[in-house]
Design a protein around this motif. Structure first.
Motif, PDB file in Angstrom:
ATOM      1  N   ALA A 156      28.687 -25.921   0.731  1.00 40.08           N
ATOM      2  CA  ALA A 156      27.231 -25.777   1.399  1.00 40.08           C
ATOM      3  C   ALA A 156      26.820 -24.256   0.977  1.00 40.08           C
ATOM      4  N   VAL A 157      27.641 -23.264   0.803  1.00 40.50           N
ATOM      5  CA  VAL A 157      27.085 -22.086   0.241  1.00 40.50           C
ATOM      6  C   VAL A 157      26.765 -22.104  -0.990  1.00 40.50           C
ATOM      7  N   LYS A 158      27.467 -22.729  -1.776  1.00 41.96           N
ATOM      8  CA  LYS A 158      27.031 -22.752  -3.209  1.00 41.96           C
ATOM      9  C   LYS A 158      25.894 -23.331  -3.383  1.00 41.96           C
ATOM     10  N   ALA A 159      25.597 -24.499  -2.927  1.00 38.85           N
ATOM     11  CA  ALA A 159      24.654 -25.252  -2.937  1.00 38.85           C
ATOM     12  C   ALA A 159      23.279 -24.656  -2.335  1.00 38.85           C
ATOM     13  N   GLU A 160      23.346 -23.820  -1.209  1.00 38.28           N
ATOM     14  CA  GLU A 160      22.238 -23.291  -0.725  1.00 38.28           C
ATOM     15  C   GLU A 160      21.989 -22.013  -1.750  1.00 38.28           C
ATOM     16  N   GLU A 161      23.059 -21.175  -2.394  1.00 38.25           N
ATOM     17  CA  GLU A 161      22.560 -20.220  -3.248  1.00 38.25           C
ATOM     18  C   GLU A 161      22.070 -20.892  -4.726  1.00 38.25           C
ATOM     19  N   ALA A 162      22.421 -22.111  -5.130  1.00 31.76           N
ATOM     20  CA  ALA A 162      21.744 -22.711  -6.208  1.00 31.76           C
ATOM     21  C   ALA A 162      20.321 -23.020  -5.799  1.00 31.76           C
ATOM     22  N   MET A 163      20.008 -23.626  -4.735  1.00 31.22           N
ATOM     23  CA  MET A 163      18.741 -23.975  -4.128  1.00 31.22           C
ATOM     24  C   MET A 163      17.772 -22.819  -4.243  1.00 31.22           C
ATOM     25  N   ARG A 164      18.137 -21.705  -3.858  1.00 34.50           N
ATOM     26  CA  ARG A 164      17.465 -20.382  -3.633  1.00 34.50           C
ATOM     27  C   ARG A 164      17.146 -19.835  -4.712  1.00 34.50           C
ATOM     28  N   SER A 165      18.236 -19.924  -5.729  1.00 34.44           N
ATOM     29  CA  SER A 165      17.819 -19.578  -7.156  1.00 34.44           C
ATOM     30  C   SER A 165      16.789 -20.488  -7.789  1.00 34.44           C
ATOM     31  N   VAL A 166      16.928 -21.919  -7.622  1.00 37.58           N
ATOM     32  CA  VAL A 166      16.009 -22.706  -8.411  1.00 37.58           C
ATOM     33  C   VAL A 166      14.409 -22.532  -7.719  1.00 37.58           C
ATOM     34  N   ASP A 167      14.659 -22.122  -6.376  1.00 35.92           N
ATOM     35  CA  ASP A 167      13.363 -21.918  -5.619  1.00 35.92           C
ATOM     36  C   ASP A 167      12.525 -20.611  -6.116  1.00 35.92           C
ATOM     37  N   ALA A 168      13.447 -19.794  -6.586  1.00 40.32           N
ATOM     38  CA  ALA A 168      12.943 -18.424  -7.275  1.00 40.32           C
ATOM     39  C   ALA A 168      12.239 -18.522  -8.384  1.00 40.32           C
ATOM     40  N   ILE A 169      12.931 -19.230  -9.350  1.00 38.62           N
ATOM     41  CA  ILE A 169      12.740 -19.621 -10.693  1.00 38.62           C
ATOM     42  C   ILE A 169      11.175 -20.325 -10.463  1.00 38.62           C
ATOM     43  N   ALA A 170      11.332 -21.276  -9.614  1.00 39.76           N
ATOM     44  CA  ALA A 170      10.003 -22.203  -9.623  1.00 39.76           C
ATOM     45  C   ALA A 170       8.705 -21.297  -9.140  1.00 39.76           C
ATOM     46  N   ARG A 171       8.857 -20.588  -8.031  1.00 38.76           N
ATOM     47  CA  ARG A 171       8.010 -19.775  -7.536  1.00 38.76           C
ATOM     48  C   ARG A 171       7.352 -18.486  -8.704  1.00 38.76           C
ATOM     49  N   HIS A 172       8.635 -18.353  -9.310  1.00 36.10           N
ATOM     50  CA  HIS A 172       8.113 -17.158 -10.676  1.00 36.10           C
ATOM     51  C   HIS A 172       7.378 -17.841 -11.565  1.00 36.10           C
ATOM     52  N   LEU A 173       7.689 -19.223 -11.791  1.00 37.48           N
ATOM     53  CA  LEU A 173       6.824 -19.944 -13.012  1.00 37.48           C
ATOM     54  C   LEU A 173       5.581 -20.357 -12.536  1.00 37.48           C
ATOM     55  N   ALA A 174       5.379 -20.684 -11.160  1.00 35.95           N
ATOM     56  CA  ALA A 174       4.277 -20.923 -10.462  1.00 35.95           C
ATOM     57  C   ALA A 174       3.106 -20.012 -10.565  1.00 35.95           C
ATOM     58  N   ALA A 175       3.411 -18.572 -10.524  1.00 35.26           N
ATOM     59  CA  ALA A 175       2.812 -17.659 -10.637  1.00 35.26           C
ATOM     60  C   ALA A 175       2.234 -17.167 -11.799  1.00 35.26           C
ATOM     61  N   GLN A 176       2.644 -17.923 -13.068  1.00 29.56           N
ATOM     62  CA  GLN A 176       2.236 -17.521 -14.248  1.00 29.56           C
ATOM     63  C   GLN A 176       0.766 -18.164 -14.845  1.00 29.56           C
ATOM     64  N   GLU A 177      -0.203 -17.478 -15.392  1.00 31.45           N
ATOM     65  CA  GLU A 177      -1.577 -17.956 -15.739  1.00 31.45           C
ATOM     66  C   GLU A 177      -1.318 -19.265 -16.554  1.00 31.45           C
ATOM     67  N   GLY A 178      -2.058 -20.236 -16.000  1.00 27.97           N
ATOM     68  CA  GLY A 178      -2.124 -21.606 -16.691  1.00 27.97           C
ATOM     69  C   GLY A 178      -1.179 -22.612 -16.259  1.00 27.97           C
ATOM     70  N   GLU A 179      -0.172 -22.023 -15.301  1.00 28.34           N
ATOM     71  CA  GLU A 179       0.681 -23.142 -14.872  1.00 28.34           C
ATOM     72  C   GLU A 179       0.174 -23.990 -13.902  1.00 28.34           C
ATOM     73  N   GLY A 180       0.183 -25.374 -14.253  1.00 28.29           N
ATOM     74  CA  GLY A 180      -0.502 -26.413 -13.468  1.00 28.29           C
ATOM     75  C   GLY A 180       0.437 -27.518 -12.688  1.00 28.29           C
TER      76      GLY A 180
END
Length: 456
Positions: free
Chosen positions: A248-272
């Motif tokens: 569970a700990v590794k799965a949670e860490e992986a999910m947080r990393s994926v969420d952070a990457i997704a939120r970073h990409l979402a903030a980029q100009e032109g991302e739909g």
């Protein structure tokens, strides 16, 4: 229902259950003569309909539980008396010797194993179920019968739904081999199994398991982590689900990393893309390519087999193409895969019958013609209900080579390792109609079932 349905006075077995406490006489009366049971609220049609529904539900639960019991009984009988499933025991002959130099005990143990497998396959083919479902239902019935007699009796009596019975069996199976622990777990959950909905019961049952488990959670986690794995489940419309079972700990860490990457990409100009889409794309890009931006061409140098209906190829139909090992895909994806792959196999099929019209032979690094032809005409194991891809199967001689069977398309078929062994280790047989070109399996009990048709 009485507060305690256990009858333990003057009995050798303290867990004998008085099943009369588990049955509602109105249920039996209803199924004996539905018109004789009056609604509890006079002529209230809604009340009558609700009462009827409740009675039908109880009977349905009883029938499901009886199916579990019957499957378990058949498999236990096959293990106890394997001759009907695998033939006479050769070890009883005083002059018997095993060509593989196995002991008599080892041969008898293997006979019991194959008898159970043959019986499970017979049930699966008859009931149109997978063999894994048959085996799991037998195992769950045995667990409930041996470890949770209270809940087992309630299940047979229609008081417990299948989902709650399965949850209880799964959790009981994870407990150590200790009668006191099993009894404590059974006592804690058997009543709530009949009164809670499946989601709430799962929460209650998991909490009860934690309270009665004699081992520390640290030790259990260390052992459970050894079962970490990844699997792929095909879905509809060209999609699939990628699942990971991990700490569970590794799965949670992986999910947080994926969420952070997704939120970073979402903030980029032109991302739909939506956040959910970005999360999915990030996981796939990271796993497949080690990055979340462009896809390196080196990762796309793969061999792809694409089945394309003839009319689709001619632009006269929108029938989907098929990706080997997955199923239907859209034509655009099929074209892209074909364009990016270093080699690919084109298979043309008849628009009505689905039979193969042509197999492209001008390919690079492809299997031999005969195996490729068998993989096209039989894309999966030919045992009924088995979906193991042909490329992962053995090529079986229907008539054994040592018995004069030729190595020809008419005598060969892809059979997965499990069913290949079953064919040679039990009384299951594979027959072929030379005129029609069809194959039929015959079980040890005499049940006949045709090989599944190709899914074109």
């Amino acid at each position: 229902m009485n507060e305690s349905p256990f009858v333990d006075d003057d009995l050798d077995d303290p867990w004998i259950i008085d099943e009369s406490d588990l049955y509602d006489p109105e249920v039996d009366a209803f199924f004996a003569d539905p018109d004789s049971v009056a609604p509890t609220s006079g002529d209230d049609a809604i009340t009558a309909a609700m009462n009827d529904l409740a009675m039908v539900t109880v009977r349905q639960r009883m029938l499901i539980a009886e199916q579990y019991r019957a499957i378990d009984s058949i498999l236990r009988d096959a293990e106890a008396d394997p001759e009907s499933w695998v033939g006479p025991d050769p070890t009883i002959d005083p002059g018997w010797t095993d060509p593989r130099e196995r002991s008599a005990a080892a041969v008898r143990r293997e006979r019991r194993e194959f008898a159970v497998r043959a019986a499970a396959a017979d049930i699966a083919v008859r009931l149109r179920m997978s063999e894994s479902v048959v085996r799991s239902r037998a195992e769950r019935a045995a667990i409930l019968r041996d470890r949770m007699p209270r809940l087992w009796a309630s299940f047979l009596g229609g008081a417990v739904c299948e989902q709650n019975a399965v949850t209880a069996a799964q959790l009981a199976a994870s407990l150590p081999d200790d009668g006191e622990t099993w009894d404590a777990f059974d006592q804690r959950v058997w009543e709530s199994a009949g009164s809670l909905t499946p989601p709430k019961f799962r929460v209650r049952a998991r909490a009860a398991r934690e309270r009665v488990h004699p081992e520390s959670i640290e030790e259990r986690h260390r052992r459970a982590a050894e079962d970490r794995r990844v699997w792929l489940t095909p879905d509809l419309d060209g999609m699939a689900t990628l699942s990971v079972f991990a700490p569970a700990v590794k799965a949670e860490e992986a999910m947080r990393s994926v969420d952070a990457i997704a939120r970073h990409l979402a903030a980029q100009e032109g991302e739909g893309r939506t956040l959910a889409q970005l999360c999915a794309d990030a996981v796939l890009d990271l796993v497949a390519y080690g990055e979340t931006e462009s896809t390196p061409a080196a990762f796309r140098a793969v061999s792809v087999a694409v089945t394309i209906p003839a009319l689709t190829l001619l632009g006269e139909s929108d029938e989907p193409s098929s990706l080997d090992g997955y199923g239907p895909i859209d034509l655009e994806t099929a074209r892209r895969l074909a364009g990016e792959a270093s080699s690919w196999v084109r298979v043309l099929t008849h628009p009505v019958s689905g039979t193969v019209l042509d197999v492209d032979r001008k390919t690079y690094r492809v299997p031999a013609d005969l195996r490729r032809r068998l993989g096209v005409t039989h894309p999966t194991c030919v045992f009924p209900g088995c979906f193991r891809p042909a490329r992962e199967c053995d090529i079986d001689h229907r008539v054994d080579w040592q018995h004069g069977g030729p190595t020809s398309a008419e005598n060969l078929a892809p059979v997965c390792e499990s069913h290949h062994r079953l064919k040679h280790g039990s009384l299951w047989t594979l027959e072929r109609d030379s005129d029609a070109g069809t194959m039929r399996w015959v079980s040890p009990s005499g049940h006949e079932a045709d090989a599944d048709p190709p899914p074109f």
